[in-house]
Write a protein that holds these residues in place. Structure first.
Motif, PDB file in Angstrom:
ATOM      1  N   LEU A 131      28.527 -21.159  57.642  1.00 48.28           N
ATOM      2  CA  LEU A 131      28.496 -22.543  58.111  1.00 48.28           C
ATOM      3  C   LEU A 131      27.730 -22.644  59.440  1.00 48.28           C
ATOM      4  CD1 LEU A 131      29.583 -25.367  57.321  1.00 48.28           C
ATOM      5  CD2 LEU A 131      31.499 -24.964  58.836  1.00 48.28           C
ATOM      6  N   LEU A 166      21.939 -42.292  69.655  1.00 43.51           N
ATOM      7  CA  LEU A 166      22.004 -41.751  68.290  1.00 43.51           C
ATOM      8  C   LEU A 166      23.352 -41.097  68.008  1.00 43.51           C
ATOM      9  CD1 LEU A 166      18.718 -39.827  67.422  1.00 43.51           C
ATOM     10  CD2 LEU A 166      19.843 -41.570  66.072  1.00 43.51           C
ATOM     11  N   LEU A 208      12.862 -31.628  55.158  1.00 48.02           N
ATOM     12  CA  LEU A 208      13.351 -32.739  55.976  1.00 48.02           C
ATOM     13  C   LEU A 208      12.200 -33.658  56.412  1.00 48.02           C
ATOM     14  CD1 LEU A 208      16.144 -31.190  58.281  1.00 48.02           C
ATOM     15  CD2 LEU A 208      16.377 -32.427  56.138  1.00 48.02           C
ATOM     16  N   THR A 258      18.674 -42.688  62.454  1.00 50.62           N
ATOM     17  CA  THR A 258      20.117 -42.540  62.199  1.00 50.62           C
ATOM     18  C   THR A 258      20.343 -42.170  60.724  1.00 50.62           C
ATOM     19  OG1 THR A 258      20.530 -44.237  63.853  1.00 50.62           O
ATOM     20  CG2 THR A 258      22.379 -43.667  62.453  1.00 50.62           C
ATOM     21  N   PHE A 291      18.270 -40.797  58.727  1.00 53.52           N
ATOM     22  CA  PHE A 291      17.709 -39.448  58.511  1.00 53.52           C
ATOM     23  C   PHE A 291      18.696 -38.371  58.969  1.00 53.52           C
ATOM     24  CE2 PHE A 291      15.392 -36.018  60.776  1.00 53.52           C
ATOM     25  CZ  PHE A 291      14.977 -35.312  59.663  1.00 53.52           C
ATOM     26  N   ILE A 292      19.260 -38.552  60.167  1.00 47.56           N
ATOM     27  CA  ILE A 292      20.179 -37.525  60.687  1.00 47.56           C
ATOM     28  C   ILE A 292      21.436 -37.431  59.821  1.00 47.56           C
ATOM     29  CG2 ILE A 292      21.733 -36.984  62.625  1.00 47.56           C
ATOM     30  CD1 ILE A 292      19.517 -37.708  64.504  1.00 47.56           C
ATOM     31  N   VAL A 293      21.967 -38.575  59.409  1.00 42.30           N
ATOM     32  CA  VAL A 293      23.177 -38.553  58.565  1.00 42.30           C
ATOM     33  C   VAL A 293      22.874 -37.793  57.260  1.00 42.30           C
ATOM     34  CG1 VAL A 293      24.790 -39.970  57.233  1.00 42.30           C
ATOM     35  CG2 VAL A 293      24.200 -40.629  59.572  1.00 42.30           C
ATOM     36  N   ALA A 343      20.593 -35.517  56.783  1.00 43.52           N
ATOM     37  CA  ALA A 343      20.377 -34.086  57.077  1.00 43.52           C
ATOM     38  C   ALA A 343      21.693 -33.377  57.367  1.00 43.52           C
ATOM     39  CB  ALA A 343      19.416 -33.946  58.260  1.00 43.52           C
ATOM     40  N   VAL A 344      22.574 -34.011  58.157  1.00 45.02           N
ATOM     41  CA  VAL A 344      23.844 -33.370  58.536  1.00 45.02           C
ATOM     42  C   VAL A 344      24.735 -33.159  57.309  1.00 45.02           C
ATOM     43  CG1 VAL A 344      25.976 -33.709  59.870  1.00 45.02           C
ATOM     44  CG2 VAL A 344      23.772 -34.100  60.950  1.00 45.02           C
ATOM     45  N   ARG A 345      24.641 -34.072  56.353  1.00 42.19           N
ATOM     46  CA  ARG A 345      25.433 -33.927  55.118  1.00 42.19           C
ATOM     47  C   ARG A 345      25.049 -32.667  54.337  1.00 42.19           C
ATOM     48  NH1 ARG A 345      28.316 -38.502  53.291  1.00 42.19           N
ATOM     49  NH2 ARG A 345      27.800 -40.403  54.430  1.00 42.19           N
ATOM     50  N   ILE A 364      24.548 -29.718  55.585  1.00 36.81           N
ATOM     51  CA  ILE A 364      25.009 -28.476  56.234  1.00 36.81           C
ATOM     52  C   ILE A 364      26.113 -27.774  55.415  1.00 36.81           C
ATOM     53  CG2 ILE A 364      26.105 -27.522  58.314  1.00 36.81           C
ATOM     54  CD1 ILE A 364      24.528 -29.724  59.884  1.00 36.81           C
ATOM     55  N   PRO A 365      27.215 -28.466  55.034  1.00 36.62           N
ATOM     56  CA  PRO A 365      28.241 -27.763  54.254  1.00 36.62           C
ATOM     57  C   PRO A 365      27.720 -27.260  52.904  1.00 36.62           C
ATOM     58  CG  PRO A 365      29.080 -29.864  55.089  1.00 36.62           C
ATOM     59  CD  PRO A 365      27.613 -29.853  55.331  1.00 36.62           C
ATOM     60  N   THR A 400      24.647 -26.289  52.240  1.00 37.82           N
ATOM     61  CA  THR A 400      23.817 -25.095  52.481  1.00 37.82           C
ATOM     62  C   THR A 400      24.713 -23.877  52.696  1.00 37.82           C
ATOM     63  OG1 THR A 400      22.267 -26.573  53.575  1.00 37.82           O
ATOM     64  CG2 THR A 400      21.880 -24.229  53.865  1.00 37.82           C
TER      65      THR A 400
END
Lengths: 173, 246
Positions: A8, A157, B159, B188, B190-192, B194-196, B198-199, B201
Protein backbone atom coordinates in the motif's frame (compact mmCIF):
# COMPACT_ATOMS: atom_id res chain seq x y z
CA UNK A 1 0.15 -7.89 7.13
CA UNK A 2 3.50 -6.12 6.81
CA UNK A 3 3.62 -7.13 3.13
CA UNK A 4 0.15 -5.64 2.56
CA UNK A 5 1.14 -2.41 4.30
CA UNK A 6 4.36 -2.15 2.28
CA UNK A 7 2.43 -2.77 -0.97
CA UNK A 8 0.00 0.00 0.00
CA UNK A 9 2.85 2.41 0.84
CA UNK A 10 4.63 1.68 -2.46
CA UNK A 11 1.38 2.23 -4.40
CA UNK A 12 0.64 5.43 -2.47
CA UNK A 13 4.08 6.93 -3.14
CA UNK A 14 4.16 5.82 -6.81
CA UNK A 15 0.68 7.18 -7.64
CA UNK A 16 1.38 10.40 -5.69
CA UNK A 17 4.68 10.91 -7.53
CA UNK A 18 2.86 10.30 -10.84
CA UNK A 19 0.28 12.97 -9.87
CA UNK A 20 3.13 15.43 -9.20
CA UNK A 21 4.75 14.59 -12.54
CA UNK A 22 1.46 15.05 -14.44
CA UNK A 23 0.86 18.40 -12.70
CA UNK A 24 4.40 19.48 -13.65
CA UNK A 25 4.22 18.44 -17.29
CA UNK A 26 0.56 18.79 -18.27
CA UNK A 27 -0.83 21.71 -16.29
CA UNK A 28 0.77 25.00 -17.20
CA UNK A 29 -0.85 28.39 -16.66
CA UNK A 30 0.51 31.04 -19.05
CA UNK A 31 1.91 34.28 -17.57
CA UNK A 32 1.44 36.94 -20.29
CA UNK A 33 3.63 39.50 -18.49
CA UNK A 34 6.76 37.37 -18.80
CA UNK A 35 5.67 35.23 -21.78
CA UNK A 36 6.46 32.28 -19.52
CA UNK A 37 4.26 29.89 -17.62
CA UNK A 38 3.64 28.59 -14.13
CA UNK A 39 3.55 24.84 -13.62
CA UNK A 40 1.28 23.51 -10.92
CA UNK A 41 3.83 21.07 -9.49
CA UNK A 42 3.87 22.92 -6.17
CA UNK A 43 0.09 22.57 -5.89
CA UNK A 44 0.46 18.79 -6.16
CA UNK A 45 3.44 18.73 -3.77
CA UNK A 46 1.58 20.78 -1.13
CA UNK A 47 -1.59 18.72 -1.58
CA UNK A 48 0.24 15.38 -1.17
CA UNK A 49 2.27 16.57 1.82
CA UNK A 50 -0.87 17.89 3.55
CA UNK A 51 -3.04 14.89 2.71
CA UNK A 52 -0.59 11.97 3.06
CA UNK A 53 2.05 13.22 5.50
CA UNK A 54 5.67 14.42 5.36
CA UNK A 55 7.39 11.15 4.39
CA UNK A 56 5.08 10.37 1.44
CA UNK A 57 5.30 14.04 0.48
CA UNK A 58 9.10 14.07 0.54
CA UNK A 59 9.55 10.98 -1.65
CA UNK A 60 6.58 11.63 -3.98
CA UNK A 61 7.31 15.38 -4.33
CA UNK A 62 10.99 14.78 -5.03
CA UNK A 63 10.54 11.80 -7.37
CA UNK A 64 7.62 13.31 -9.29
CA UNK A 65 9.39 16.58 -10.10
CA UNK A 66 12.67 14.77 -10.87
CA UNK A 67 10.84 12.37 -13.23
CA UNK A 68 9.17 15.35 -14.95
CA UNK A 69 12.59 17.02 -15.40
CA UNK A 70 14.03 13.83 -16.89
CA UNK A 71 11.07 13.35 -19.22
CA UNK A 72 10.92 17.04 -20.12
CA UNK A 73 14.54 17.26 -21.26
CA UNK A 74 16.08 18.97 -18.23
CA UNK A 75 18.04 16.07 -16.64
CA UNK A 76 20.58 18.44 -15.06
CA UNK A 77 17.83 19.87 -12.83
CA UNK A 78 16.44 16.47 -11.70
CA UNK A 79 18.61 16.22 -8.57
CA UNK A 80 17.90 19.85 -7.66
CA UNK A 81 14.16 19.36 -8.09
CA UNK A 82 14.27 16.20 -6.00
CA UNK A 83 15.92 18.00 -3.10
CA UNK A 84 14.07 21.35 -3.32
CA UNK A 85 10.55 19.95 -3.81
CA UNK A 86 11.19 17.00 -1.49
CA UNK A 87 12.16 19.37 1.31
CA UNK A 88 9.23 21.64 0.46
CA UNK A 89 6.87 18.67 0.95
CA UNK A 90 8.65 17.55 4.11
CA UNK A 91 8.27 20.97 5.77
CA UNK A 92 4.64 21.45 4.61
CA UNK A 93 3.83 17.88 5.73
CA UNK A 94 5.34 18.42 9.17
CA UNK A 95 3.38 21.68 9.60
CA UNK A 96 0.17 19.89 8.55
CA UNK A 97 0.90 16.96 10.87
CA UNK A 98 1.75 18.89 14.02
CA UNK A 99 -0.04 22.20 13.44
CA UNK A 100 -3.71 23.08 13.63
CA UNK A 101 -5.95 23.34 10.55
CA UNK A 102 -6.49 27.10 10.88
CA UNK A 103 -5.80 29.98 8.49
CA UNK A 104 -2.56 30.94 10.26
CA UNK A 105 -1.10 27.47 9.75
CA UNK A 106 -2.06 27.59 6.07
CA UNK A 107 -0.28 30.92 5.69
CA UNK A 108 2.79 29.50 7.45
CA UNK A 109 2.67 26.44 5.14
CA UNK A 110 2.53 28.69 2.05
CA UNK A 111 5.46 30.82 3.29
CA UNK A 112 7.48 27.66 4.08
CA UNK A 113 6.79 26.29 0.58
CA UNK A 114 7.92 29.56 -1.04
CA UNK A 115 11.08 29.68 1.11
CA UNK A 116 12.02 26.06 0.44
CA UNK A 117 11.54 26.25 -3.34
CA UNK A 118 13.00 29.70 -4.05
CA UNK A 119 15.80 29.40 -1.48
CA UNK A 120 16.43 25.73 -2.26
CA UNK A 121 16.88 26.24 -6.01
CA UNK A 122 19.07 29.32 -5.45
CA UNK A 123 21.37 27.48 -3.06
CA UNK A 124 21.48 24.21 -5.00
CA UNK A 125 22.15 25.88 -8.36
CA UNK A 126 25.13 27.65 -6.81
CA UNK A 127 26.40 24.60 -4.88
CA UNK A 128 25.69 21.73 -7.30
CA UNK A 129 25.44 23.21 -10.80
CA UNK A 130 28.15 25.77 -9.90
CA UNK A 131 26.15 28.61 -11.43
CA UNK A 132 27.07 32.05 -10.16
CA UNK A 133 24.85 33.78 -7.61
CA UNK A 134 23.46 36.52 -9.94
CA UNK A 135 22.59 33.92 -12.61
CA UNK A 136 20.82 31.68 -10.08
CA UNK A 137 19.07 34.70 -8.51
CA UNK A 138 17.34 35.55 -11.81
CA UNK A 139 14.94 32.64 -11.25
CA UNK A 140 14.01 33.58 -7.66
CA UNK A 141 10.98 35.87 -8.39
CA UNK A 142 9.46 33.31 -10.80
CA UNK A 143 10.04 30.46 -8.33
CA UNK A 144 8.41 32.52 -5.55
CA UNK A 145 5.40 33.26 -7.74
CA UNK A 146 5.06 29.62 -8.80
CA UNK A 147 5.45 28.12 -5.32
CA UNK A 148 3.18 30.75 -3.73
CA UNK A 149 0.39 30.17 -6.25
CA UNK A 150 0.99 26.41 -5.99
CA UNK A 151 0.74 26.43 -2.19
CA UNK A 152 -2.57 28.33 -2.24
CA UNK A 153 -4.04 26.00 -4.88
CA UNK A 154 -2.62 22.91 -3.13
CA UNK A 155 -4.19 23.80 0.22
CA UNK A 156 -7.53 24.55 -1.47
CA UNK A 157 -7.28 21.23 -3.31
CA UNK A 158 -6.73 19.39 -0.05
CA UNK A 159 -10.07 20.65 1.31
CA UNK A 160 -11.90 20.00 -1.98
CA UNK A 161 -10.57 16.42 -2.36
CA UNK A 162 -11.35 15.60 1.31
CA UNK A 163 -14.98 16.59 0.67
CA UNK A 164 -15.18 14.50 -2.50
CA UNK A 165 -13.32 11.41 -1.20
CA UNK A 166 -13.67 10.92 2.54
CA UNK A 167 -11.49 7.77 2.66
CA UNK A 168 -8.39 9.79 1.82
CA UNK A 169 -7.29 10.05 5.46
CA UNK A 170 -7.14 6.23 5.77
CA UNK A 171 -4.19 6.28 3.35
CA UNK A 172 -2.13 8.67 5.49
CA UNK A 173 0.91 7.25 7.37
CA UNK B 1 2.28 12.09 -22.25
CA UNK B 2 5.45 10.02 -22.33
CA UNK B 3 7.62 9.37 -19.27
CA UNK B 4 10.39 7.94 -21.42
CA UNK B 5 12.84 10.10 -23.39
CA UNK B 6 14.14 7.08 -25.27
CA UNK B 7 14.81 7.61 -28.98
CA UNK B 8 14.79 4.45 -31.00
CA UNK B 9 18.08 3.66 -32.72
CA UNK B 10 20.84 1.15 -33.31
CA UNK B 11 23.97 3.20 -32.62
CA UNK B 12 26.93 1.81 -30.65
CA UNK B 13 25.73 3.75 -27.59
CA UNK B 14 22.28 2.18 -27.90
CA UNK B 15 23.91 -1.26 -27.92
CA UNK B 16 26.20 -0.47 -24.97
CA UNK B 17 24.89 -2.38 -21.91
CA UNK B 18 23.15 -0.20 -19.32
CA UNK B 19 25.42 -1.28 -16.43
CA UNK B 20 28.73 -0.01 -17.89
CA UNK B 21 26.78 2.92 -19.38
CA UNK B 22 25.71 4.04 -15.89
CA UNK B 23 29.30 3.70 -14.65
CA UNK B 24 30.57 5.69 -17.65
CA UNK B 25 27.98 8.45 -17.03
CA UNK B 26 28.90 8.78 -13.36
CA UNK B 27 32.66 8.86 -14.08
CA UNK B 28 32.18 11.35 -16.91
CA UNK B 29 30.30 13.74 -14.60
CA UNK B 30 33.03 13.49 -11.94
CA UNK B 31 35.75 14.04 -14.53
CA UNK B 32 33.96 17.07 -16.02
CA UNK B 33 34.38 18.74 -12.63
CA UNK B 34 38.06 17.74 -12.39
CA UNK B 35 39.22 19.07 -15.77
CA UNK B 36 40.45 22.65 -15.65
CA UNK B 37 42.05 23.33 -19.07
CA UNK B 38 39.86 25.24 -21.55
CA UNK B 39 40.42 22.77 -24.40
CA UNK B 40 39.69 19.83 -22.07
CA UNK B 41 36.39 21.36 -21.03
CA UNK B 42 35.51 22.20 -24.62
CA UNK B 43 36.12 18.55 -25.55
CA UNK B 44 34.21 17.32 -22.47
CA UNK B 45 31.18 19.34 -23.60
CA UNK B 46 31.51 18.53 -27.31
CA UNK B 47 32.03 14.76 -26.99
CA UNK B 48 28.60 13.77 -25.57
CA UNK B 49 26.89 16.23 -27.93
CA UNK B 50 28.60 14.58 -30.92
CA UNK B 51 27.71 11.07 -29.67
CA UNK B 52 24.11 12.27 -29.08
CA UNK B 53 24.04 13.60 -32.67
CA UNK B 54 25.22 10.19 -33.91
CA UNK B 55 22.86 8.19 -31.67
CA UNK B 56 19.68 10.28 -31.69
CA UNK B 57 20.11 12.52 -34.72
CA UNK B 58 21.24 16.12 -35.13
CA UNK B 59 17.74 17.53 -34.62
CA UNK B 60 17.32 15.95 -31.18
CA UNK B 61 20.85 16.90 -30.10
CA UNK B 62 20.36 20.53 -31.17
CA UNK B 63 16.99 20.63 -29.44
CA UNK B 64 18.70 19.49 -26.20
CA UNK B 65 21.37 22.16 -26.56
CA UNK B 66 18.74 24.82 -27.29
CA UNK B 67 17.14 24.09 -23.89
CA UNK B 68 20.45 24.93 -22.19
CA UNK B 69 20.98 28.22 -24.03
CA UNK B 70 19.12 30.56 -21.61
CA UNK B 71 21.34 29.51 -18.70
CA UNK B 72 24.50 29.69 -20.82
CA UNK B 73 23.59 33.19 -22.09
CA UNK B 74 22.94 34.38 -18.52
CA UNK B 75 26.33 33.00 -17.46
CA UNK B 76 28.15 35.00 -20.15
CA UNK B 77 26.15 38.12 -19.30
CA UNK B 78 26.78 38.10 -15.55
CA UNK B 79 29.97 36.15 -14.85
CA UNK B 80 32.52 38.41 -16.62
CA UNK B 81 31.05 41.45 -14.81
CA UNK B 82 31.74 39.83 -11.43
CA UNK B 83 35.35 38.84 -11.99
CA UNK B 84 37.56 41.95 -12.37
CA UNK B 85 41.02 40.40 -11.98
CA UNK B 86 43.35 39.57 -14.86
CA UNK B 87 44.05 41.05 -18.27
CA UNK B 88 41.34 43.53 -19.42
CA UNK B 89 39.53 42.50 -22.61
CA UNK B 90 36.94 45.31 -22.73
CA UNK B 91 37.22 48.71 -21.05
CA UNK B 92 35.19 51.90 -21.23
CA UNK B 93 37.42 54.78 -20.25
CA UNK B 94 39.21 53.70 -17.09
CA UNK B 95 36.51 51.19 -16.11
CA UNK B 96 37.31 47.55 -16.88
CA UNK B 97 34.14 45.75 -18.05
CA UNK B 98 35.37 42.29 -19.06
CA UNK B 99 38.65 40.58 -18.15
CA UNK B 100 40.22 37.47 -19.59
CA UNK B 101 39.85 35.73 -16.20
CA UNK B 102 36.13 36.57 -16.03
CA UNK B 103 35.53 35.33 -19.55
CA UNK B 104 37.43 32.09 -18.88
CA UNK B 105 35.46 31.46 -15.67
CA UNK B 106 32.15 31.86 -17.57
CA UNK B 107 33.51 29.54 -20.26
CA UNK B 108 34.52 26.84 -17.72
CA UNK B 109 31.16 26.90 -15.91
CA UNK B 110 29.15 26.84 -19.14
CA UNK B 111 31.18 23.95 -20.60
CA UNK B 112 30.75 21.88 -17.40
CA UNK B 113 27.01 22.61 -17.48
CA UNK B 114 26.74 21.47 -21.13
CA UNK B 115 28.91 18.37 -20.47
CA UNK B 116 26.82 17.30 -17.47
CA UNK B 117 23.49 17.92 -19.21
CA UNK B 118 24.41 16.25 -22.49
CA UNK B 119 25.93 13.10 -20.96
CA UNK B 120 22.73 12.62 -18.91
CA UNK B 121 20.64 13.31 -22.01
CA UNK B 122 22.72 10.75 -23.89
CA UNK B 123 21.95 8.13 -21.23
CA UNK B 124 18.19 8.68 -21.18
CA UNK B 125 17.90 9.11 -24.97
CA UNK B 126 19.60 5.78 -25.70
CA UNK B 127 18.24 3.61 -22.85
CA UNK B 128 14.65 2.73 -21.97
CA UNK B 129 13.63 3.84 -18.47
CA UNK B 130 12.82 0.25 -17.43
CA UNK B 131 16.32 -0.82 -18.43
CA UNK B 132 17.86 2.05 -16.43
CA UNK B 133 15.95 0.84 -13.36
CA UNK B 134 17.20 -2.72 -13.94
CA UNK B 135 20.73 -1.29 -14.27
CA UNK B 136 20.36 0.61 -10.99
CA UNK B 137 19.14 -2.63 -9.40
CA UNK B 138 22.48 -4.17 -10.45
CA UNK B 139 24.17 -1.43 -8.40
CA UNK B 140 22.16 -2.58 -5.35
CA UNK B 141 19.16 -0.25 -5.64
CA UNK B 142 16.68 -1.90 -3.21
CA UNK B 143 13.86 -3.99 -4.73
CA UNK B 144 11.10 -1.83 -3.21
CA UNK B 145 12.68 1.32 -4.66
CA UNK B 146 12.99 -0.33 -8.11
CA UNK B 147 9.36 -1.46 -7.94
CA UNK B 148 8.25 2.05 -6.95
CA UNK B 149 10.12 3.59 -9.89
CA UNK B 150 8.70 1.13 -12.40
CA UNK B 151 5.11 1.73 -11.16
CA UNK B 152 5.74 5.48 -11.32
CA UNK B 153 6.94 5.28 -14.93
CA UNK B 154 3.88 3.26 -15.94
CA UNK B 155 1.47 5.60 -14.14
CA UNK B 156 2.76 8.91 -15.59
CA UNK B 157 1.48 8.31 -19.17
CA UNK B 158 -1.69 6.67 -17.85
CA UNK B 159 -2.57 9.53 -15.51
CA UNK B 160 -1.55 12.03 -18.20
CA UNK B 161 -4.15 10.52 -20.55
CA UNK B 162 -6.72 10.46 -17.74
CA UNK B 163 -6.12 14.15 -17.03
CA UNK B 164 -6.55 15.00 -20.73
CA UNK B 165 -9.92 13.21 -20.77
CA UNK B 166 -11.12 14.99 -17.62
CA UNK B 167 -9.88 18.36 -18.91
CA UNK B 168 -11.64 17.87 -22.26
CA UNK B 169 -14.92 16.86 -20.64
CA UNK B 170 -14.71 19.80 -18.20
CA UNK B 171 -14.03 22.25 -21.04
CA UNK B 172 -17.43 21.28 -22.52
CA UNK B 173 -19.07 22.79 -19.44
CA UNK B 174 -17.69 26.24 -20.22
CA UNK B 175 -19.98 28.87 -21.69
CA UNK B 176 -20.07 29.04 -25.46
CA UNK B 177 -17.22 31.13 -26.86
CA UNK B 178 -14.95 30.66 -23.84
CA UNK B 179 -11.70 28.71 -24.25
CA UNK B 180 -9.55 26.68 -21.84
CA UNK B 181 -10.84 24.56 -18.97
CA UNK B 182 -11.97 25.17 -15.37
CA UNK B 183 -8.79 24.44 -13.38
CA UNK B 184 -10.07 23.62 -9.87
CA UNK B 185 -12.92 21.23 -10.85
CA UNK B 186 -10.64 19.49 -13.36
CA UNK B 187 -7.71 18.93 -10.99
CA UNK B 188 -10.01 17.92 -8.10
CA UNK B 189 -11.75 15.30 -10.26
CA UNK B 190 -8.37 14.11 -11.53
CA UNK B 191 -6.88 13.72 -8.05
CA UNK B 192 -9.94 11.87 -6.72
CA UNK B 193 -9.78 9.46 -9.68
CA UNK B 194 -6.02 8.93 -9.17
CA UNK B 195 -6.22 8.45 -5.38
CA UNK B 196 -8.95 5.82 -5.83
CA UNK B 197 -6.41 3.71 -7.77
CA UNK B 198 -4.02 3.40 -4.81
CA UNK B 199 -5.77 0.51 -2.94
CA UNK B 200 -6.38 -1.31 -6.25
CA UNK B 201 -2.70 -1.01 -7.20
CA UNK B 202 -1.68 -2.39 -3.78
CA UNK B 203 -4.02 -5.38 -4.24
CA UNK B 204 -2.64 -5.98 -7.75
CA UNK B 205 0.91 -6.01 -6.34
CA UNK B 206 -0.06 -8.61 -3.76
CA UNK B 207 -1.75 -10.76 -6.37
CA UNK B 208 1.41 -10.67 -8.47
CA UNK B 209 3.44 -12.10 -5.60
CA UNK B 210 4.78 -9.00 -3.84
CA UNK B 211 6.49 -9.98 -0.59
CA UNK B 212 6.90 -13.64 -1.60
CA UNK B 213 10.38 -15.18 -2.01
CA UNK B 214 11.78 -14.88 -5.52
CA UNK B 215 9.51 -11.98 -6.56
CA UNK B 216 12.51 -9.63 -6.91
CA UNK B 217 14.26 -11.87 -9.49
CA UNK B 218 12.05 -10.51 -12.30
CA UNK B 219 13.97 -7.21 -12.33
CA UNK B 220 17.44 -8.68 -12.76
CA UNK B 221 19.43 -8.22 -15.97
CA UNK B 222 20.92 -11.27 -17.64
CA UNK B 223 24.42 -11.67 -19.04
CA UNK B 224 25.21 -9.44 -22.00
CA UNK B 225 27.82 -10.28 -24.67
CA UNK B 226 31.26 -8.85 -23.85
CA UNK B 227 29.97 -7.36 -20.60
CA UNK B 228 33.40 -7.37 -18.95
CA UNK B 229 34.97 -5.61 -21.95
CA UNK B 230 32.18 -3.04 -21.91
CA UNK B 231 32.82 -2.42 -18.20
CA UNK B 232 36.53 -1.95 -18.87
CA UNK B 233 35.76 0.57 -21.63
CA UNK B 234 33.15 2.32 -19.47
CA UNK B 235 35.68 2.83 -16.70
CA UNK B 236 38.89 3.35 -18.68
CA UNK B 237 37.70 5.72 -21.43
CA UNK B 238 36.78 8.56 -19.03
CA UNK B 239 40.07 8.10 -17.14
CA UNK B 240 42.16 8.19 -20.36
CA UNK B 241 40.21 11.26 -21.45
CA UNK B 242 40.94 13.00 -18.16
CA UNK B 243 44.67 12.18 -18.23
CA UNK B 244 44.92 13.35 -21.86
CA UNK B 245 43.25 16.72 -21.46
CA UNK B 246 43.67 17.69 -17.81
Amino acid sequence: MTGRKTALHISLIAVSAAIVAVFTIAIRIPVPATSGYISLCDAAVVFIASAFGPFTGFIAGGLGTAAADLAGGYPQFALLSFIAHGLEALVVGLIAKYGSNGLLMRIISAIAAIAMVAGGYLLLEVLILRLTFPVAAVEVPMNMLQSGAGAVIGLALCSAVRKAYRNIDSLRW
Amino acid sequence: MNADSYIHGNSFYHRFDVRPKLLFTLLYIIIAFMISSWYGLLLAAALPVLVLMHAAGAREALSSIRRLLPVVILLYLFMPLQSRDGIPLLSIGSAVIVTEEGFLTAFRISMRFIALSSVLMLLIATTRSGTIIAGLRFYRLPYNASLLLSILLRFIPYLGALFSQIRDSMSLRLQEGKRGFPIMPSVTAFIVAAVRMIPDTASALEERGFGRPGASDAMRLGNAPHLFTQFVFGAILPLIFMIAVR
